[in-house]
Design an enzyme around this catalytic site. Structure first.
Site, PDB file in Angstrom:
ATOM      1  N   MET A 193      -4.031  -3.302  -5.648  1.00 32.01           N
ATOM      2  CA  MET A 193      -2.851  -2.425  -5.603  1.00 32.01           C
ATOM      3  C   MET A 193      -1.634  -3.119  -4.997  1.00 32.01           C
ATOM      4  O   MET A 193      -0.737  -2.450  -4.489  1.00 32.01           O
ATOM      5  CB  MET A 193      -3.182  -1.171  -4.785  1.00 32.01           C
ATOM      6  CG  MET A 193      -4.406  -0.414  -5.273  1.00 32.01           C
ATOM      7  SD  MET A 193      -4.860   0.916  -4.147  1.00 32.01           S
ATOM      8  CE  MET A 193      -6.506   1.340  -4.763  1.00 32.01           C
ATOM      9  N   SER A 194      -1.598  -4.446  -5.042  1.00 35.65           N
ATOM     10  CA  SER A 194      -0.484  -5.150  -4.391  1.00 35.65           C
ATOM     11  C   SER A 194      -0.126  -6.420  -5.154  1.00 35.65           C
ATOM     12  O   SER A 194      -0.467  -6.566  -6.330  1.00 35.65           O
ATOM     13  CB  SER A 194      -0.885  -5.510  -2.954  1.00 35.65           C
ATOM     14  OG  SER A 194      -1.884  -6.514  -2.949  1.00 35.65           O
TER      15      SER A 194
ATOM     16  N   TYR B 166       2.102   2.613  -3.554  1.00 32.65           N
ATOM     17  CA  TYR B 166       1.453   3.929  -3.439  1.00 32.65           C
ATOM     18  C   TYR B 166       1.803   4.655  -2.151  1.00 32.65           C
ATOM     19  O   TYR B 166       1.589   5.863  -2.031  1.00 32.65           O
ATOM     20  CB  TYR B 166      -0.086   3.802  -3.563  1.00 32.65           C
ATOM     21  CG  TYR B 166      -0.756   2.985  -2.480  1.00 32.65           C
ATOM     22  CD1 TYR B 166      -0.897   3.462  -1.184  1.00 32.65           C
ATOM     23  CD2 TYR B 166      -1.257   1.727  -2.760  1.00 32.65           C
ATOM     24  CE1 TYR B 166      -1.498   2.701  -0.197  1.00 32.65           C
ATOM     25  CE2 TYR B 166      -1.872   0.956  -1.789  1.00 32.65           C
ATOM     26  CZ  TYR B 166      -1.984   1.444  -0.512  1.00 32.65           C
ATOM     27  OH  TYR B 166      -2.570   0.690   0.462  1.00 32.65           O
ATOM     28  N   GLU B 167       2.364   3.940  -1.165  1.00 34.80           N
ATOM     29  CA  GLU B 167       2.758   4.606   0.080  1.00 34.80           C
ATOM     30  C   GLU B 167       3.977   5.493  -0.130  1.00 34.80           C
ATOM     31  O   GLU B 167       4.332   6.280   0.749  1.00 34.80           O
ATOM     32  CB  GLU B 167       3.059   3.563   1.163  1.00 34.80           C
ATOM     33  CG  GLU B 167       1.829   2.807   1.621  1.00 34.80           C
ATOM     34  CD  GLU B 167       2.179   1.677   2.581  1.00 34.80           C
ATOM     35  OE1 GLU B 167       2.565   1.975   3.721  1.00 34.80           O
ATOM     36  OE2 GLU B 167       2.085   0.506   2.174  1.00 34.80           O
TER      37      GLU B 167
ATOM     38  N   SER C  70      -4.873  -6.614   3.320  1.00 32.89           N
ATOM     39  CA  SER C  70      -5.782  -5.690   4.001  1.00 32.89           C
ATOM     40  C   SER C  70      -6.888  -6.388   4.779  1.00 32.89           C
ATOM     41  O   SER C  70      -7.654  -7.159   4.213  1.00 32.89           O
ATOM     42  CB  SER C  70      -6.479  -4.784   2.976  1.00 32.89           C
ATOM     43  OG  SER C  70      -5.570  -4.146   2.155  1.00 32.89           O
TER      44      SER C  70
ATOM     45  N   ALA D 273      -6.801  -8.130  -0.886  1.00 36.09           N
ATOM     46  CA  ALA D 273      -8.182  -7.708  -1.098  1.00 36.09           C
ATOM     47  C   ALA D 273      -8.244  -7.135  -2.510  1.00 36.09           C
ATOM     48  O   ALA D 273      -7.302  -6.493  -2.959  1.00 36.09           O
ATOM     49  CB  ALA D 273      -8.562  -6.639  -0.079  1.00 36.09           C
TER      50      ALA D 273
ATOM     51  N   HIS E 283       3.044  -1.119   0.234  1.00 36.47           N
ATOM     52  CA  HIS E 283       2.500  -0.861  -1.107  1.00 36.47           C
ATOM     53  C   HIS E 283       3.309   0.222  -1.805  1.00 36.47           C
ATOM     54  O   HIS E 283       3.826   1.139  -1.165  1.00 36.47           O
ATOM     55  CB  HIS E 283       1.045  -0.390  -1.015  1.00 36.47           C
ATOM     56  CG  HIS E 283       0.133  -1.371  -0.367  1.00 36.47           C
ATOM     57  ND1 HIS E 283       0.033  -1.511   0.998  1.00 36.47           N
ATOM     58  CD2 HIS E 283      -0.721  -2.287  -0.906  1.00 36.47           C
ATOM     59  CE1 HIS E 283      -0.850  -2.462   1.273  1.00 36.47           C
ATOM     60  NE2 HIS E 283      -1.311  -2.953   0.141  1.00 36.47           N
TER      61      HIS E 283
ATOM     62  N   ASN F 272     -15.196  -5.946  -2.816  1.00 39.48           N
ATOM     63  CA  ASN F 272     -16.193  -5.036  -3.390  1.00 39.48           C
ATOM     64  C   ASN F 272     -16.256  -5.282  -4.883  1.00 39.48           C
ATOM     65  O   ASN F 272     -15.309  -5.814  -5.462  1.00 39.48           O
ATOM     66  CB  ASN F 272     -15.775  -3.573  -3.138  1.00 39.48           C
ATOM     67  CG  ASN F 272     -14.384  -3.281  -3.684  1.00 39.48           C
ATOM     68  OD1 ASN F 272     -13.370  -3.617  -3.048  1.00 39.48           O
ATOM     69  ND2 ASN F 272     -14.330  -2.711  -4.863  1.00 39.48           N
TER      70      ASN F 272
ATOM     71  N   HIS G 163      -3.111  -2.473   8.178  1.00 38.45           N
ATOM     72  CA  HIS G 163      -1.883  -3.226   7.909  1.00 38.45           C
ATOM     73  C   HIS G 163      -0.943  -3.007   9.091  1.00 38.45           C
ATOM     74  O   HIS G 163      -0.279  -1.984   9.166  1.00 38.45           O
ATOM     75  CB  HIS G 163      -1.171  -2.696   6.650  1.00 38.45           C
ATOM     76  CG  HIS G 163      -1.984  -2.764   5.403  1.00 38.45           C
ATOM     77  ND1 HIS G 163      -1.881  -3.792   4.505  1.00 38.45           N
ATOM     78  CD2 HIS G 163      -2.901  -1.923   4.901  1.00 38.45           C
ATOM     79  CE1 HIS G 163      -2.712  -3.574   3.512  1.00 38.45           C
ATOM     80  NE2 HIS G 163      -3.333  -2.448   3.725  1.00 38.45           N
TER      81      HIS G 163
ATOM     82  N   HIS H  27     -12.504   2.426   1.573  1.00 37.39           N
ATOM     83  CA  HIS H  27     -11.558   1.544   2.266  1.00 37.39           C
ATOM     84  C   HIS H  27     -12.251   0.832   3.436  1.00 37.39           C
ATOM     85  O   HIS H  27     -11.946  -0.327   3.725  1.00 37.39           O
ATOM     86  CB  HIS H  27     -10.355   2.366   2.751  1.00 37.39           C
ATOM     87  CG  HIS H  27      -9.275   1.531   3.389  1.00 37.39           C
ATOM     88  ND1 HIS H  27      -8.574   0.560   2.705  1.00 37.39           N
ATOM     89  CD2 HIS H  27      -8.771   1.515   4.647  1.00 37.39           C
ATOM     90  CE1 HIS H  27      -7.689  -0.022   3.520  1.00 37.39           C
ATOM     91  NE2 HIS H  27      -7.794   0.555   4.708  1.00 37.39           N
TER      92      HIS H  27
END
Ligand code: HPA
Length: 269
Positions: A208-209, A82-83, A28, A110, A80, A232, A58, A244
């Site tokens: 998440m990756s 979640y997509e 990201s 990230a 990802h 963050n 992305h 995001h």
């Protein structure tokens, strides 16, 4: 097996770009970090079997070029879970790179910082991971030509590669920490209670990756290096809500240093 055919078709298309032995996946907000000379690129959509990423930040292309005289493949953007894609889709690029002859995979991402002492903007080498995705890219019939049914995961992130990364960072005067990355499905960010639980489990970073690709790469016998940009502090570590936009903004801000690190590192892997 159908999946093997899909992987072979993608690898064949990529072989038109070159025969790199090192691949770098940029996460990201990090797509722009890494200039290549003599670059040839293909959008994901032009590679048979490659899924199409849907997240802003992305862009989704694979480039082969040179850095420091070394041929390297760079994937800008990633898929990802979640997509809505399957994990087979998520790891298809990495498996295609393995078939192409890539031996070393650098995964960047990230992440949110969980460990005390981490700050937004820190660059952190992954020392290990915790898979809380609730799924595994190796679920289903084993792809025997790629790797074994029950691959060892004692050292997912290669100790020798980490040593080189630390050396290069020191030479460049860059601070590089080390930590354990925990993968969650997302796409909602975590609750403060989840982050406290993850800290108790031994996680330093959350994202998440990366974990599916790292597992698939180790299955296929590749050596893996993971580099995270803490974009963050994780939920509840700082009182501010997560966004995001903040993730993308911080990774863009740190892209210069990550690019310097990668440009110096890749020729030495
Ligand atoms: N949580 C999960 N994924 C992330 C975060 C986070 O705080 N920051 C960047 N990716």
């Amino acid at each position: 097996m159908e999946e093997l055919g899909r992987i072979e078709r993608a690898a064949k298309r990529l072989s038109g770009l070159g025969r790199p032995e090192v691949a770098v996946v940029l996460g990201s907000g990090l797509s722009g970090v890494f200039p290549l000379t003599r670059e040839r690129a293909l959008p994901f959509a032009a590679i048979p079997g490659f899924p199409t990423p849907t997240v802003p930040g992305h862009s989704g292309e694979v480039a082969v070029g040179e850095v420091g005289g070394r041929e390297v493949l760079v994937q800008r953007g990633r898929i990802h879970l979640y997509e809505g894609h399957s994990l087979a889709d998520v790891v298809l690029p990495v498996r295609a790179y393995a078939r192409l002859g890539v031996r070393v995979l650098v995964l960047t991402n990230a992440s949110g910082g969980i460990a005390h002492g981490l700050e937004a903007g820190d660059l952190v080498l992954l020392s290990d991971h915790i898979n809380l995705l609730g799924d595994n890219p190796l679920r289903g019939p084993n792809l025997d030509p790629l790797g074994p049914r029950f691959p060892d995961m004692t050292e997912v992130y290669d100790r020798g590669l980490r040593r080189i990364a630390h050396q290069v960072a020191e030479e460049l005067g860059l601070r590089l920490k080390e930590g354990v990355y925990l993968a969650t499905l997302g796409p909602s960010y975590e609750t403060p209670a989840e982050i406290r639980a993850f800290r108790a489990l031994g996680a330093d970073l959350v994202g998440m990756s990366t974990v599916p690709e790292a597992i698939a790469a180790r299955h296929a016998g590749m050596r893996v290096l993971g580099i995270s940009c803490v974009t963050n502090l994780a939920a509840g570590v700082s009182p501010a809500p997560l966004s995001h936009d903040e993730v993308i903004e911080t990774s863009r801000r740190r892209a210069g240093d990550l690019g310097r690190l990668l440009s110096a590192l890749v020729p030495r892997l």
